[in-house]
Design a protein around this motif. Structure first.
Motif, mmCIF file in Angstrom:
data_model
loop_
_atom_site.group_PDB
_atom_site.id
_atom_site.type_symbol
_atom_site.label_atom_id
_atom_site.label_comp_id
_atom_site.label_asym_id
_atom_site.label_seq_id
_atom_site.Cartn_x
_atom_site.Cartn_y
_atom_site.Cartn_z
ATOM 1 N N ASP A 45 21.819 40.683 82.055
ATOM 2 C CA ASP A 45 20.755 40.315 82.986
ATOM 3 C C ASP A 45 19.710 39.429 82.319
ATOM 4 O OD1 ASP A 45 19.448 40.492 85.570
ATOM 5 O OD2 ASP A 45 17.946 41.711 84.537
ATOM 6 N N PHE A 46 19.403 39.669 81.047
ATOM 7 C CA PHE A 46 18.402 38.878 80.326
ATOM 8 C C PHE A 46 18.828 37.415 80.215
ATOM 9 C CE2 PHE A 46 17.110 36.978 76.264
ATOM 10 C CZ PHE A 46 15.738 36.988 76.416
ATOM 11 N N TYR A 47 20.130 37.156 80.109
ATOM 12 C CA TYR A 47 20.628 35.815 79.846
ATOM 13 C C TYR A 47 20.888 34.976 81.092
ATOM 14 C CZ TYR A 47 21.102 37.309 75.057
ATOM 15 O OH TYR A 47 20.822 37.760 73.794
ATOM 16 N N LEU A 48 20.737 35.552 82.284
ATOM 17 C CA LEU A 48 20.977 34.790 83.515
ATOM 18 C C LEU A 48 19.995 33.622 83.607
ATOM 19 C CD1 LEU A 48 21.637 37.622 86.107
ATOM 20 C CD2 LEU A 48 23.269 36.349 84.724
ATOM 21 N N GLY A 49 20.511 32.424 83.837
ATOM 22 C CA GLY A 49 19.672 31.232 83.934
ATOM 23 C C GLY A 49 19.405 30.543 82.607
ATOM 24 N N LYS A 50 19.828 31.140 81.504
ATOM 25 C CA LYS A 50 19.599 30.526 80.195
ATOM 26 C C LYS A 50 20.527 29.330 80.005
ATOM 27 C CE LYS A 50 16.733 33.709 78.448
ATOM 28 N NZ LYS A 50 15.825 34.022 79.517
ATOM 29 N N GLY A 97 37.969 29.351 72.332
ATOM 30 C CA GLY A 97 37.878 29.956 71.009
ATOM 31 C C GLY A 97 36.750 29.372 70.188
ATOM 32 N N GLY A 98 36.104 28.329 70.695
ATOM 33 C CA GLY A 98 35.029 27.662 69.973
ATOM 34 C C GLY A 98 33.697 28.363 70.154
ATOM 35 N N ARG A 99 32.676 27.808 69.535
ATOM 36 C CA ARG A 99 31.340 28.393 69.531
ATOM 37 C C ARG A 99 30.403 27.637 70.457
ATOM 38 N NH1 ARG A 99 32.300 33.015 68.257
ATOM 39 N NH2 ARG A 99 33.549 33.304 66.411
ATOM 40 N N VAL A 100 29.476 28.364 71.041
ATOM 41 C CA VAL A 100 28.396 27.771 71.819
ATOM 42 C C VAL A 100 27.088 28.408 71.365
ATOM 43 C CG1 VAL A 100 29.746 27.219 73.878
ATOM 44 C CG2 VAL A 100 28.669 29.447 73.686
ATOM 45 N N ARG A 101 26.005 27.762 71.721
ATOM 46 C CA ARG A 101 24.673 28.328 71.480
ATOM 47 C C ARG A 101 24.064 28.676 72.834
ATOM 48 N NH1 ARG A 101 21.904 24.330 66.967
ATOM 49 N NH2 ARG A 101 23.359 24.841 65.275
ATOM 50 N N VAL A 102 23.686 29.934 72.998
ATOM 51 C CA VAL A 102 23.013 30.361 74.224
ATOM 52 C C VAL A 102 21.522 30.355 73.914
ATOM 53 C CG1 VAL A 102 22.784 32.173 75.954
ATOM 54 C CG2 VAL A 102 24.988 31.797 74.834
ATOM 55 N N MET A 103 20.814 29.397 74.488
ATOM 56 C CA MET A 103 19.390 29.227 74.208
ATOM 57 C C MET A 103 18.583 30.364 74.839
ATOM 58 S SD MET A 103 19.511 26.606 72.405
ATOM 59 C CE MET A 103 20.654 25.297 72.048
ATOM 60 N N LEU A 104 17.463 30.665 74.234
ATOM 61 C CA LEU A 104 16.596 31.735 74.735
ATOM 62 C C LEU A 104 15.552 31.187 75.718
ATOM 63 C CD1 LEU A 104 16.214 33.828 71.498
ATOM 64 C CD2 LEU A 104 17.735 34.221 73.430
ATOM 65 N N TYR A 105 15.825 30.045 76.299
ATOM 66 C CA TYR A 105 14.961 29.470 77.314
ATOM 67 C C TYR A 105 15.844 28.884 78.400
ATOM 68 C CZ TYR A 105 16.147 25.269 74.629
ATOM 69 O OH TYR A 105 16.819 24.278 73.961
ATOM 70 N N PRO A 106 15.401 28.689 79.615
ATOM 71 C CA PRO A 106 14.059 29.013 80.117
ATOM 72 C C PRO A 106 13.860 30.515 80.291
ATOM 73 C CG PRO A 106 15.455 28.199 81.881
ATOM 74 C CD PRO A 106 16.241 28.048 80.613
ATOM 75 N N SER A 107 12.630 30.948 80.123
ATOM 76 C CA SER A 107 12.333 32.378 80.186
ATOM 77 C C SER A 107 12.034 32.797 81.626
ATOM 78 C CB SER A 107 11.115 32.692 79.313
ATOM 79 O OG SER A 107 10.750 34.033 79.464
ATOM 80 N N ARG A 108 12.520 33.984 81.986
ATOM 81 C CA ARG A 108 12.213 34.536 83.310
ATOM 82 C C ARG A 108 11.229 35.691 83.212
ATOM 83 N NH1 ARG A 108 16.534 36.879 86.249
ATOM 84 N NH2 ARG A 108 17.331 37.644 84.282
ATOM 85 N N VAL A 109 10.674 35.889 82.035
ATOM 86 C CA VAL A 109 9.762 37.027 81.818
ATOM 87 C C VAL A 109 8.386 36.694 82.326
ATOM 88 C CG1 VAL A 109 8.700 38.517 80.094
ATOM 89 C CG2 VAL A 109 11.048 37.735 79.805
#
Length: 109
Positions: A45-50, A97-109
């Motif tokens: 749930d925290f990562y939705l929209g990131k 099998g590769g790598r991705v970066r899941v950014m911590l923005y945009p924030s929904r907090v």
């Protein structure tokens, strides 16, 4: 920069599992991503929209030798912390099998 002089990491690593698929068909426009440290549907749930970045190397262009394909986390997939992501350009099959970066923005907090 943090107080001790170390840079702050604004992303979490993830792995590309493949495409959203059923028994006989697959949807190449939605990719499945496993985020490191996320092991339940409630945690997703925290990562939705990131934003999600798939980074590749290529020949130099515009002063950089990296290309970035940006995407966004749409929703959870299953109950083990896998998420569905839509990218601006569909990911190539070699990315599985590769790598991705899941950014911590945009924030929904």
């Amino acid at each position: 920069m943090a107080k001790d002089g170390q840079p702050v990491r604004l992303y979490v690593n993830g792995a590309i599992l493949g495409y959203k698929r059923g028994l006989r068909t697959q949807n190449n426009s939605i990719s499945l991503i496993k985020i490191k440290g996320v092991d339940s549907k409630a945690d997703t749930d925290f990562y939705l929209g990131k934003k999600v970045a798939f980074i590749t190397k290529a020949s130099e262009k515009n002063g950089t030798k990296y290309r970035v394909n940006w995407g966004k986390v749409c929703r959870a997939h299953g109950s083990n912390g896998v998420v569905r992501c839509r990218f601006s350009r569909d990911l190539p099959p070699q990315s599985i099998g590769g790598r991705v970066r899941v950014m911590l923005y945009p924030s929904r907090v």
